[in-house]
Structure formats: structure tokens, C-alpha cells
Design a protein around this motif. Structure first.
Motif, PDB file in Angstrom:
ATOM      1  N   ASN A  40     -38.560 -30.711  52.069  1.00 64.78           N
ATOM      2  CA  ASN A  40     -39.332 -29.604  51.499  1.00 64.78           C
ATOM      3  C   ASN A  40     -38.322 -28.601  50.966  1.00 64.78           C
ATOM      4  OD1 ASN A  40     -38.593 -27.693  53.527  1.00 64.78           O
ATOM      5  ND2 ASN A  40     -40.168 -28.528  54.877  1.00 64.78           N
ATOM      6  N   PRO A  54     -46.343 -37.873  60.175  1.00 61.28           N
ATOM      7  CA  PRO A  54     -45.571 -36.681  60.526  1.00 61.28           C
ATOM      8  C   PRO A  54     -44.920 -36.802  61.902  1.00 61.28           C
ATOM      9  CG  PRO A  54     -47.796 -36.107  59.812  1.00 61.28           C
ATOM     10  CD  PRO A  54     -47.749 -37.587  59.961  1.00 61.28           C
ATOM     11  N   GLU A 109     -46.132 -28.830  42.446  1.00 60.34           N
ATOM     12  CA  GLU A 109     -46.641 -29.445  43.661  1.00 60.34           C
ATOM     13  C   GLU A 109     -46.964 -30.927  43.498  1.00 60.34           C
ATOM     14  OE1 GLU A 109     -49.740 -27.398  45.753  1.00 60.34           O
ATOM     15  OE2 GLU A 109     -48.809 -25.489  45.245  1.00 60.34           O
ATOM     16  N   THR A 130     -45.061 -27.725  51.392  1.00 57.87           N
ATOM     17  CA  THR A 130     -45.152 -28.672  52.508  1.00 57.87           C
ATOM     18  C   THR A 130     -44.138 -29.791  52.365  1.00 57.87           C
ATOM     19  OG1 THR A 130     -47.424 -28.588  51.736  1.00 57.87           O
ATOM     20  CG2 THR A 130     -47.045 -29.405  53.979  1.00 57.87           C
ATOM     21  N   GLN A 156     -43.296 -36.243  53.517  1.00 60.27           N
ATOM     22  CA  GLN A 156     -42.835 -37.028  54.661  1.00 60.27           C
ATOM     23  C   GLN A 156     -42.363 -38.377  54.140  1.00 60.27           C
ATOM     24  OE1 GLN A 156     -42.675 -36.149  57.820  1.00 60.27           O
ATOM     25  NE2 GLN A 156     -43.694 -34.166  57.652  1.00 60.27           N
ATOM     26  N   ARG A 160     -41.199 -25.609  44.859  1.00 63.18           N
ATOM     27  CA  ARG A 160     -42.442 -25.114  45.430  1.00 63.18           C
ATOM     28  C   ARG A 160     -43.555 -25.108  44.388  1.00 63.18           C
ATOM     29  NH1 ARG A 160     -41.393 -22.463  50.314  1.00 63.18           N
ATOM     30  NH2 ARG A 160     -39.227 -22.058  49.840  1.00 63.18           N
TER      31      ARG A 160
END
Lengths: 360, 293
Positions: free
Chosen positions: A257, A161, A146, A153, A156, A143
Motif C-alpha cells: 500500500n 489478509p 484506486e 488499502t 494483498q 492512493r
């Protein structure tokens, strides 16, 4: 021992036959079964790694989800546009992105090697809790960094998404397959290839050395087996398996994530390995099925109306499914303290040794 | 300076909770060589029992009754789930305690539902002033209760015949059996006492958290693991010192070091423990296992 290889090949042949038949016999295979069964293959791969570490070298890991996370993030970063832009392409509906899977395995394996070095000082419980600590801490660390990991988040894998996997087609060897079917074949080919690799790897010198370390470190060391070398090697191999599993996990969920690899994942791997039996390889399949299907019992089945009404109703109540899962796990451990693998080993022993040894 | 003192006291209050649960883990580890993953959920379950009781009884009556129920529940778990597989591999027994973790969590949600609950604090939330520094009475009360239960247990272990039996059974079961210690009863007793310690931890944690649900003890269990490992998993003194120390360190780091903040507290705590383990592989107060081959 003479019957080990015929039994193994027979088992492998049976598994391959069933896996080949399933897509042809099950109704609505692509939407209802393919993805779930792909996850079974993924858990199976991770369990192979855990069993090599714990069952062969005797080192306990309660944090294998961390190595899966490393593998998953490696693949995600290499594949996605958000990532390092190394390859500079998004999901291309073909096999090109598969090259990231072995890379993920190697990165996780290196992480395992690095972790295995300090782990040499720790034994038993302290090692177990150190690995547990790593797996607990990793999501928070992911987390925090970043720029590389996308923070909370995440990333992907395939760009958009809304691309959930369903309805997307993949071109393989000139044939067009639905995404889920492709996932099924990909995960199972890799899982079974790694199973055979583990058999071959643990067959001779390496397997013998690891078992010697597990049974008595002092005896192994005095016979010239380098403890440090084999224990870190076991960690690296095991983490490689977990990394490959994590990479497939990321592809199957189509995103990563910090919540994709929670500490519960590591716990479920421990459960799966206990059900399959530490030190076993093929029987871990039972553990993978247990983790995938008993945990999610009533999740899909209730919708499909496959369970009787009151049962489905109980499972749908808050906590009902967890209660059943916990109770099933305890009962399974009572009936099979050494897992399915232990049961099979016992069944294969000559009758005399079964009569004259105490049940274990 | 006043601020620092307040933070230390507040850290000691959470540390007292960690220490109680860590001590419970150590008790069970010493008795059965098993790390009990279900310890946190056992504590959570008894907290819900206390919540139900507190609706009908005065607080301290509910508190006492809960400890009795916790004792019976802990002993029952040992008799029903742990004893039948005492000869199984350690990992099998650990897996059973994971089953207890998942099952008890499910059972608690089945009985009490998903909505969060509040358990009022037995201590007033008014601050008290000592030497010009305001302390929360709840923090001080939590520290007092945690230390009191630890002190009572210590006296029980050191000064009573049953306590001696418990220590003997943990140290050398077969020799203890030969001199007439009822090892089986001692193991059940050990689990019961561990459950009581957990119940105290849960009862002190619930008001500190504000509202609680079935997942309340999971982070606390992690801190307790960390504390027990830091102190040495077979050392009761280590668990208490480890728990209190961890509470203070984590609180100070979270307050004064910006990088750590609220969300990196646990990882930093775990990192400290990893480093400690690399220097002292058996924890601060643990003994290195020396075996004859």
C-alpha cells in the motif's frame, strides 16, 4: 587493480559460506532471523542500483524508493486476484509467481529510462531534488489511482489478509520449506546474482564510460562517450535493480500500500549507500545491515533480552531509538567519510600512496 | 472576488513560512554547498523550546529568546558536525544532515514526549475588514513577521561589513581568506542565521497548524525545498519569491480545482516544479553553473 577479482571472489565466497551456515547454526532461524535477513538482501539489491547510478555515473537520486514502489506494485498487481487477473491465480505455494520479479525489474527499468531522459537536463542538486519530489509525490498518486493500485488499502499479494507468511509452506524443487526460509533463499540468490551481474556489467566498456562521465562530462564527451546514452542507461539499470528489490519487498511484506514505500525508504537507501560507500558494490552489504538492524535496534532485541536493561529501556522510550540511530549515523560518517568501501579501497592501496596522500 | 482575495492572503501566509525556511536552505547552500535536510527539524526543535519558554514568559520575550537560542544552536551544529567533515564528499555531509534530522526528531520526542502541543498565536483570531473583505489577522501577522525577518536579513547582508564578509565567504572562500575575512566564523554565522530563519518559520507555523508535534515541519520542509528549487537554490530572492508564489498557487489549486483537493496539493506543487526545472534547469532566478575545464 590486479587483485580486484581474487578479492571479490574471496569476499563473495565468504558471504555465501556465512549465508549457507546461518540457517544451520542459529537457533529458531525460521521465526527469529530468516525474514530480517531477507530484508537485508532486499536493501542490498536496491543499494547496488543506487551505487551504480551515483557512484559510477555521478547522478544523485534521493528517490529510489519510488522505483522500488513501481517494482513492488507491478508484482502485486500481477500476483493478486485484485490485480489485473492476468495470470488468474492466487498464491500457489510454489515457484510459479517468481516470474513476476524480472517483470517488475523491467517495468521499473523502463520507468527509470523515461525519468532519465528529462533528468539529463538536470545536474547535481536539482536532479537530487527532482528525484526526491517524485518519491514524495508517488504515494499520493498511488492512493489516487484506486482501480489499479487499490488506493489506500493497497493489494494483498497472496489473497487472504490473515496469511502473514508464518506457518505457510512453499514447495521448491520437491522440498518443502517454511515461507520465511524460502524468502531468505530467494532474496539472497537474487541479490548475489545481481551483484555478480553488476561486477560483470561494470567491468569493461560500460563501467569505464560511466566513470568517465562521472569524473568529467566534458572530457568524456570529447573522447566520444555519448553522455545522453550512458546517463539514461545508468538510470535504467539502477531502476531495474530497485524494481527487483521492490518486487521482493512486496513479496516479503505480503502486501503493498502507499505506506509500504514512504519517502523515508528512499532516505534509508541514501544512508545505506553512504555507509557502504558510493561506487562500491560488495561493501554495500554493510549499509544494508546498518539500515535493517541499527534502525530497528531494540525493537526485537529488547524483547529477547539480548541488550542490557537500561539500554533496552532507553531505546523503548519515545524517540530514544531515533536519537541513537541519528547519532550512530553521524559518528559513522565522521569515521568513514567514504563508507566501508572507501576504507577497504584505502587499505588495499600500496603503503607508499597511503603515506604520501592526504586522508580523504 | 472577496473569496479569491482571502485565499490569496491565506496562501501568502503559508508562503511566508515556506519562504523563511527556503531562505534558510539557500543561506546554508550558499555558504557550505550542502542541502541541509536537518533544517526542518532544527525549526521544530526551536518551536518546542519556544513552547517551554512561553509557559514562563510573555510571548514576545519567549520569541526573542528563542531566536537567540536558535542562533547559538545553528552555529554550534556547524562547528561540531559540519566543520570536521568539510573536506568529505558532499553526499557524506548531506548524510550527516539526515542524521541531524533523525536525531533531533528523536531528541525532541525524548524531551517533550509524543503528545501534541498548542502554541497560542500572538495575533488575535478576530478578522479585520479591509475594503469589505474580511482577512484573518493571524494570516496578516504571519506575512508581516516573515517579510520583516527577510527584510532585516537583506539589510544585514547588503549594508553591513559582516554581511559583505558573509557574501564574500560564500562566493569565494580562499580569496576572502586572503583579504582577511574569517571564513570559518562566517560559516558558523551563516548556519546561525539560517537557524533563526527556521525558528521564525516554526513559530509562525505552530499556531497556524492548531496543534503541533515533532513531525510538524516535515511537510513544510518539502514545500521549502520546492520553493528553493523553484527560485534557484543559490538565489535568496528566488527563495522568497518561490516560497510566496508556491504558497499562493498551492492554496488556489487546492481550493478551486476539484481534482487537486487537499491531498494532491503537494504532488501537484512538485509536478509544477519538475516542469519549471525542465525549462529552466537552474530555477527561475538561479544562475547556470558555468565551469572551466
Amino acid at each position: 587493480m590486479a587483485l580486484v577479482w581474487p578479492a571479490r571472489l574471496l569476499g563473495l565466497g565468504a558471504v555465501v559460506a556465512v549465508l549457507a551456515l546461518l540457517p544451520r547454526t542459529l537457533e529458531d532461524f525460521t521465526n527469529a532471523y530468516a525474514s530480517d535477513l531477507a530484508f537485508v538482501a532486499i536493501y542490498f539489491t536496491a543499494l547496488l542500483g543506487l551505487s551504480i547510478l551515483t557512484g559510477y555515473s555521478g547522478q544523485i537520486s534521493l528517490g529510489h524508493g519510488a522505483f522500488m514502489a513501481i517494482g513492488g506494485y507491478t508484482t502485486a498487481i500481477l500476483m493478486s486476484e485484485q490485480g489485473l487477473r492476468l495470470a488468474g491465480h492466487t498464491f500457489s505455494s510454489d515457484l510459479r509467481d517468481v516470474y513476476t520479479i524480472p517483470i517488475a525489474g523491467v517495468v521499473a527499468g523502463l520507468a527509470g529510462l523515461l525519468f532519465g531522459l528529462p533528468a539529463l537536463r538536470l545536474t547535481g542538486l536539482y536532479l537530487a531534488l527532482a528525484t526526491f519530489a517524485v518519491a514524495v509525490a508517488l504515494p499520493q498518486v498511488l492512493r489516487r489511482f484506486e482501480t489499479l493500485t487499490g488506493g489506500g488499502t493497497g493489494i494483498q499479494l497472496f489473497g487472504l489478509p490473515q496469511l502473514s507468511g508464518l506457518g505457510v509452506e512453499v514447495n521448491v524443487f520437491g522440498r518443502t520449506l517454511p515461507f520465511n526460509d524460502w524468502l531468505y533463499y530467494l532474496c539472497w540468490s537474487i541479490a548475489l546474482a545481481l551483484l555478480v551481474a553488476a561486477w560483470l556489467l561494470l567491468r569493461g566498456r560500460l563501467g569505464r564510460a560511466l566513470r568517465a562521465v562521472r569524473d568529467s562530462e566534458v572530457a568524456a564527451a570529447s573522447s566520444g562517450v555519448s553522455l545522453a546514452r550512458y546517463k539514461t542507461l545508468a538510470f535504467a539499470i539502477s531502476a531495474f535493480y530497485a524494481g527487483v528489490a521492490g518486487s521482493l519487498f512486496a513479496i516479503a511484506t505480503t502486501f503493498v500500500n502507499p505506506d509500504v514505500f514512504p519517502i523515508t525508504l528512499s532516505i534509508f537507501l541514501v544512508i545505506g549507500a553512504a555507509i557502504g560507500g558510493y561506487g562500491s558494490l560488495l561493501p554495500l552489504l554493510a549499509g544494508a545491515l546498518f539500515v535493517q538492524y541499527v534502525r530497528n535496534l531494540g525493537d526485537d532485541a529488547a524483547d529477547a533480552g539480548r541488550l542490557p536493561g537500561p539500554v533496552a529501556e532507553f531505546l523503548a522510550r519515545p524517540g530514544g531509538r531515533d536519537l541513537v540511530f541519528g547519532a550512530t549515523l553521524i559518528v559513522a560518517m565522521f569515521l568513514l567519510p567514504n563508507g566501508i568501501g572507501g576504507l577497504l579501497r584505502r587499505a588495499a592501496e600500496p603503503l607508499t600512496s597511503r603515506l604520501y596522500t592526504r586522508a580523504s | 472576488m472577496a473569496d479569491l482575495l482571502q485565499q490569496i492572503v491565506s496562501g501568502l501566509a503559508s508562503g511566508g513560512i515556506y519562504a523563511s525556511l527556503a531562505l534558510a536552505l539557500v543561506l546554508i547552500y550558499r555558504a557550505t554547498r550542502v542541502v541541509n535536510f536537518g533544517q526542518g527539524e532544527m525549526a521544530m526543535f526551536t518551536t518546542f523550546v519556544a513552547w517551554s519558554l512561553a509557559n514562563h514568559l510573555p510571548y514576545w520575550a519567549a520569541f526573542a529568546l528563542t531566536l537567540v537560542i536558535a542562533f547559538a544552536g545553528g552555529a554550534a551544529l556547524e562547528l561540531l558536525l559540519i566543520r570536521p567533515i568539510r573536506d568529505a564528499p558532499v553526499l557524506t555531509v548531506v548524510t550527516v544532515t539526515i542524521g541531524v534530522l533523525i536525531g533531533l526528531n528523536g531528541l525532541a520526542r525524548l524531551i517533550w514526549g509524543n503528545e501534541p502541543r498548542q502554541l497560542e498565536s500572538p495575533f488575535s483570531t478576530e478578522p479585520v475588514r479591509i475594503g469589505g473583505v474580511a482577512f484573518s489577522l493571524q494570516d496578516l501577522g504571519t506575512i508581516a513577521v516573515s517579510l520583516a525577518i527577510v527584510a532585516v536579513l537583506w539589510l544585514f547582508f547588503q549594508r553591513t561589513k559582516v554581511g559583505l564578509g558573509l557574501r564574500a565567504a560564500a562566493l569565494n572562500p580562499s580569496a576572502s581568506r586572503l583579504v582577511g575575512v574569517r571564513v570559518g566564523a562566517m560559516l558558523a554565522l551563516g548556519w546561525g542565521l539560517a537557524a533563526v530563519l527556521g525558528a521564525v518559520a516554526g513559530l509562525m507555523a505552530a499556531p497556524a497548524l492548531g496543534s503541533f508535534d515533532q513531525n510538524m515541519m516535515q511537510p513544510i520542509l518539502l514545500y521549502a525545498f520546492a520553493a528553493a528549487i523553484l527560485g534557484g537554490i543559490d538565489s535568496p530572492l528566488g527563495a522568497v519569491v518561490g516560497g510566496l508564489g508556491l504558497g499562493v498557487i498551492v492554496n488556489l489549486l487546492g481550493t478551486y480545482v476539484d481534482v487537486v483537493g487537499a491531498e494532491l496539493r503537494l504532488p501537484v506543487a512538485l509536478l509544477i516544479i519538475l516542469v519549471v526545472l525542465l525549462v529552466r534547469p537552474a530555477g527561475l532566478f538561479g544562475r547556470e553553473a558555468v565551469r572551466r575545464v
